[in-house]
Structure formats: structure tokens, C-alpha cells
Design a protein around this motif. Structure first.
Motif, PDB file in Angstrom:
ATOM      1  N   GLU A   1       0.813  -1.213   0.000  1.00  0.00           N
ATOM      2  CA  GLU A   1       0.000   0.000   0.000  1.00  0.00           C
ATOM      3  C   GLU A   1       0.849   1.267   0.000  1.00  0.00           C
ATOM      4  N   LYS A   2       1.985   1.248   0.711  1.00  0.00           N
ATOM      5  CA  LYS A   2       2.730   2.478   0.969  1.00  0.00           C
ATOM      6  C   LYS A   2       3.983   2.684   0.122  1.00  0.00           C
ATOM      7  N   ILE A   3       4.583   1.598  -0.396  1.00  0.00           N
ATOM      8  CA  ILE A   3       5.912   1.738  -0.998  1.00  0.00           C
ATOM      9  C   ILE A   3       5.886   2.614  -2.253  1.00  0.00           C
ATOM     10  N   GLY A   4       4.783   2.661  -2.971  1.00  0.00           N
ATOM     11  CA  GLY A   4       4.706   3.477  -4.186  1.00  0.00           C
ATOM     12  C   GLY A   4       4.835   4.966  -3.912  1.00  0.00           C
ATOM     13  N   ASP A   5       4.581   5.360  -2.676  1.00  0.00           N
ATOM     14  CA  ASP A   5       4.687   6.773  -2.306  1.00  0.00           C
ATOM     15  C   ASP A   5       6.096   7.169  -1.877  1.00  0.00           C
ATOM     16  N   ILE A   6       6.986   6.206  -1.777  1.00  0.00           N
ATOM     17  CA  ILE A   6       8.344   6.455  -1.298  1.00  0.00           C
ATOM     18  C   ILE A   6       9.231   6.868  -2.469  1.00  0.00           C
ATOM     19  N   LYS A   7       9.772   8.073  -2.386  1.00  0.00           N
ATOM     20  CA  LYS A   7      10.594   8.615  -3.473  1.00  0.00           C
ATOM     21  C   LYS A   7      12.067   8.753  -3.113  1.00  0.00           C
ATOM     22  N   THR A   8      12.394   8.713  -1.821  1.00  0.00           N
ATOM     23  CA  THR A   8      13.771   8.934  -1.383  1.00  0.00           C
ATOM     24  C   THR A   8      14.173   7.914  -0.323  1.00  0.00           C
ATOM     25  N   PRO A   9      15.467   7.669  -0.179  1.00  0.00           N
ATOM     26  CA  PRO A   9      15.939   6.789   0.892  1.00  0.00           C
ATOM     27  C   PRO A   9      15.537   7.302   2.275  1.00  0.00           C
ATOM     28  N   GLU A  10      15.534   8.619   2.436  1.00  0.00           N
ATOM     29  CA  GLU A  10      15.163   9.191   3.733  1.00  0.00           C
ATOM     30  C   GLU A  10      13.745   8.813   4.115  1.00  0.00           C
ATOM     31  N   GLN A  11      12.846   8.838   3.144  1.00  0.00           N
ATOM     32  CA  GLN A  11      11.470   8.441   3.423  1.00  0.00           C
ATOM     33  C   GLN A  11      11.393   6.964   3.814  1.00  0.00           C
TER      34      GLN A  11
ATOM     35  N   LEU B   1      24.669  -4.401  -2.058  1.00  0.00           N
ATOM     36  CA  LEU B   1      24.645  -4.063  -3.475  1.00  0.00           C
ATOM     37  C   LEU B   1      23.304  -4.460  -4.088  1.00  0.00           C
ATOM     38  N   ALA B   2      22.828  -5.643  -3.742  1.00  0.00           N
ATOM     39  CA  ALA B   2      21.535  -6.108  -4.257  1.00  0.00           C
ATOM     40  C   ALA B   2      20.393  -5.222  -3.774  1.00  0.00           C
ATOM     41  N   LEU B   3      20.450  -4.801  -2.508  1.00  0.00           N
ATOM     42  CA  LEU B   3      19.430  -3.914  -1.958  1.00  0.00           C
ATOM     43  C   LEU B   3      19.397  -2.593  -2.700  1.00  0.00           C
ATOM     44  N   SER B   4      20.560  -1.959  -2.856  1.00  0.00           N
ATOM     45  CA  SER B   4      20.626  -0.658  -3.508  1.00  0.00           C
ATOM     46  C   SER B   4      20.196  -0.745  -4.967  1.00  0.00           C
ATOM     47  N   LYS B   5      20.616  -1.795  -5.633  1.00  0.00           N
ATOM     48  CA  LYS B   5      20.267  -1.974  -7.049  1.00  0.00           C
ATOM     49  C   LYS B   5      18.767  -2.200  -7.204  1.00  0.00           C
ATOM     50  N   ALA B   6      18.163  -2.943  -6.300  1.00  0.00           N
ATOM     51  CA  ALA B   6      16.732  -3.243  -6.391  1.00  0.00           C
ATOM     52  C   ALA B   6      15.878  -1.993  -6.256  1.00  0.00           C
ATOM     53  N   PHE B   7      16.240  -1.097  -5.321  1.00  0.00           N
ATOM     54  CA  PHE B   7      15.433   0.101  -5.104  1.00  0.00           C
ATOM     55  C   PHE B   7      15.757   1.211  -6.096  1.00  0.00           C
ATOM     56  N   GLY B   8      16.994   1.288  -6.535  1.00  0.00           N
ATOM     57  CA  GLY B   8      17.356   2.212  -7.603  1.00  0.00           C
ATOM     58  C   GLY B   8      17.332   3.685  -7.256  1.00  0.00           C
ATOM     59  N   PHE B   9      17.353   4.031  -5.987  1.00  0.00           N
ATOM     60  CA  PHE B   9      17.301   5.449  -5.607  1.00  0.00           C
ATOM     61  C   PHE B   9      18.476   6.239  -6.181  1.00  0.00           C
ATOM     62  N   GLY B  10      19.663   5.658  -6.111  1.00  0.00           N
ATOM     63  CA  GLY B  10      20.843   6.379  -6.566  1.00  0.00           C
ATOM     64  C   GLY B  10      21.191   6.143  -8.016  1.00  0.00           C
TER      65      GLY B  10
ATOM     66  N   PHE C   1      18.649   5.952 -10.709  1.00  0.00           N
ATOM     67  CA  PHE C   1      17.670   6.479 -11.665  1.00  0.00           C
ATOM     68  C   PHE C   1      17.012   7.740 -11.125  1.00  0.00           C
ATOM     69  N   ASP C   2      16.527   8.582 -12.042  1.00  0.00           N
ATOM     70  CA  ASP C   2      15.793   9.776 -11.622  1.00  0.00           C
ATOM     71  C   ASP C   2      14.509   9.388 -10.897  1.00  0.00           C
ATOM     72  N   THR C   3      13.882   8.333 -11.372  1.00  0.00           N
ATOM     73  CA  THR C   3      12.682   7.801 -10.718  1.00  0.00           C
ATOM     74  C   THR C   3      13.016   6.431 -10.162  1.00  0.00           C
ATOM     75  N   PRO C   4      12.915   6.234  -8.862  1.00  0.00           N
ATOM     76  CA  PRO C   4      13.305   4.938  -8.277  1.00  0.00           C
ATOM     77  C   PRO C   4      12.359   3.818  -8.685  1.00  0.00           C
ATOM     78  N   ASN C   5      12.804   2.615  -8.459  1.00  0.00           N
ATOM     79  CA  ASN C   5      12.005   1.448  -8.822  1.00  0.00           C
ATOM     80  C   ASN C   5      10.743   1.301  -7.984  1.00  0.00           C
ATOM     81  N   THR C   6      10.665   2.050  -6.892  1.00  0.00           N
ATOM     82  CA  THR C   6       9.456   1.997  -6.069  1.00  0.00           C
ATOM     83  C   THR C   6       8.216   2.457  -6.836  1.00  0.00           C
ATOM     84  N   ALA C   7       8.421   3.172  -7.942  1.00  0.00           N
ATOM     85  CA  ALA C   7       7.300   3.658  -8.749  1.00  0.00           C
ATOM     86  C   ALA C   7       6.767   2.591  -9.700  1.00  0.00           C
ATOM     87  N   LEU C   8       7.514   1.506  -9.886  1.00  0.00           N
ATOM     88  CA  LEU C   8       7.090   0.459 -10.812  1.00  0.00           C
ATOM     89  C   LEU C   8       5.946  -0.358 -10.217  1.00  0.00           C
ATOM     90  N   SER C   9       4.991  -0.718 -11.046  1.00  0.00           N
ATOM     91  CA  SER C   9       3.821  -1.463 -10.563  1.00  0.00           C
ATOM     92  C   SER C   9       4.187  -2.868 -10.089  1.00  0.00           C
TER      93      SER C   9
END
Length: 247
Positions: free
Chosen positions: A27-37, A88-97, A99-107
Motif C-alpha cells: 500500500e505504501k511503498i509506491g509513495d516512497i521517493k527517497t531513501p530518507e522516506q 549491493l543487491a538492496l541498492s540496485k533493487a530500489f534504484g534510488f541512486g 535512476f531519476d525515478t526509483p524502482n518503487t514507482a514500478l507497478s
């Protein structure tokens, strides 16, 4: 375990706390845009770290935020410098650093992480009774993914050496001495390839995803672990290891 594993996994995934955690994450992860969030939401962070076997780092928020912020594309990024490749796997999966838009935006992202979390959480639950079985289940899952990865043999071996649960299984299955970890990393790579070729019949990790070889790895690891708790080379566990291909 093999006979009942599927039903046990389904029961575990449907259990109250696991289901609530995953429902919240979806429910919530799609709203997360930054590592801080992400690190600011304990429940989301717990699922994110749990999906990569990093549960114990739940209190290291600044460290995790840095790993996520720096991404993986820069050679100097923290995730690339750490010997433990789970970061490395964690950072690559989320993609915050990366891509301009992190992977959290993917359906598809919520379900991908939820599946990883369910697998690892189930393994952790099994580990409360038998930690060797946890490591064996983890190895069976991860070696299949690693075998299919489009990376070089050397990169795959470094991933094995840099992923503590995988490394533990290989060290046990290949009967590597405790001094193995003190060798220079290039020497470790050479030695584990030689031992894999001798014991498993291949030094190519791409071949280790086959059911036959992954089963042999698991059998040897579990027998080796039994030997540590038994007395002498004539124990049933030691004799079983000889039948599996020698020490």
C-alpha cells in the motif's frame, strides 16, 4: 521438509503478522521517493531489509540511507565497496541512486520485494529450529538466481564469497578450512574454484543451478555440519560425506 515445504510456505505467508506487513508495504511503498522516506518508516524498512537478509541492520538507518543514496553505478559508491554483496543487491533493487525515478514507482516492484521478503522470512523461521536448514534453503534459492545472471564466472564467484549465507554453505560443502577466510581474496577465488571443480565437477557457477548439483551442495553442507557435532572420522556423518564424493 521437501514434502511439506510448499504448504508450509503458503501457511507462513498467510499468517497474521506477515500478511499485515506485506499489505502495508504494498500500500505504501509506491509513495516512497527517497531513501530518507524509506528509512523513516520502520515497517517499510523492516520489509525492505528483510527481503535481502539484512534484518539486523534495522537500527543502522544512516548507513542504509547512504547505501541507497549512492546507488550502484559509481565504482566509489558504498554498496560497491562493501564485501557483503547483499547491500549491493538492496541498492540496485530500489534504484534510488541509479535512476531519476526509483524502482518503487514500478507497478511490479511491491510484489517482487514481497516475494523476496516472504522467502527469507520463511527461511528465518525455519532457522529458529535448524539454522543449517535455513542456510540450505537460502542457497537453493540464491544459487538458481545467480546461475542465470548475465555476469562473468569471476563476478559470480565473488558474489558467492561476498554473501555470508552462500559462503557458509560453500565452505562447508567443499570442506574449506577455517583459515580459508584469511587468504587474499584472489587466492580465495582460486582455491574455491579448484575445490568446486574437484568436488562438484565444475568451476562454473552457471552449472550450479542445476537440481543435481545444488542438491549435492546441500547434501554435502548438511553432512559436513553434522560432522562438526559428531566424534571422529568414523561417524555416520563422516562416512556419508565420503559416499557423497570424499573430503
Amino acid at each position: 521438509m521437501q514434502r511439506t515445504e510448499e504448504s508450509q510456505r503458503e501457511t507462513y505467508a498467510a499468517s497474521g503478522q506477515t500478511k499485515r506487513d506485506l499489505d502495508y508495504f504494498r500500500e505504501k511503498i509506491g509513495d516512497i521517493k527517497t531513501p530518507e522516506q524509506l528509512v523513516g518508516d520502520f515497517r517499510l524498512l523492516r520489509v525492505a531489509l528483510g527481503a535481502f537478509g539484512l534484518d539486523d541492520d534495522i537500527g543502522n538507518k544512516y548507513f542504509i540511507k547512504t547505501v541507497l543514496e549512492e546507488g550502484t553505478t559509481d565504482d566509489d559508491a558504498l554498496a560497491n565497496k562493501l564485501s557483503d554483496k547483499r547491500y549491493l543487491a538492496l541498492s540496485k533493487a530500489f534504484g534510488f541512486g541509479d535512476f531519476d525515478t526509483p524502482n518503487t514507482a514500478l507497478s511490479t516492484f511491491p510484489n517482487e520485494i514481497a516475494a523476496k521478503f516472504t522467502d527469507r522470512s520463511f527461511e528465518t523461521a525455519v532457522g529458529q529450529t535448524n539454522d543449517d536448514m535455513r542456510l540450505a534453503l537460502n542457497m537453493r534459492r540464491e544459487i538458481g538466481e545467480l546461475a542465470e545472471a548475465s555476469t562473468s564466472q569471476t563476478t559470480k564467484w565473488f558474489t558467492i564469497l561476498g554473501t555470508p549465507p552462500l559462503r557458509a554453505v560453500f565452505e562447508g560443502a567443499l570442506n574449506l578450512p577455517t583459515s580459508f577466510g584469511s587468504l587474499p581474496i584472489d587466492r580465495q577465488l582460486e582455491e574455491i574454484q579448484i575445490r568446486a571443480e574437484s568436488v562438484l565437477g565444475t568451476s562454473d557457477p552457471a552449472d550450479l543451478g542445476s537440481p543435481e548439483r545444488s542438491e549435492l551442495l546441500i547434501q554435502r553442507f548438511l553432512v559436513s555440519s553434522s560432522i562438526e557435532g559428531s566424534s571422529g572420522i568414523n561417524s555416520p556423518a563422516a562416512n556419508a560425506l565420503v559416499l557423497l564424493g570424499g573430503r
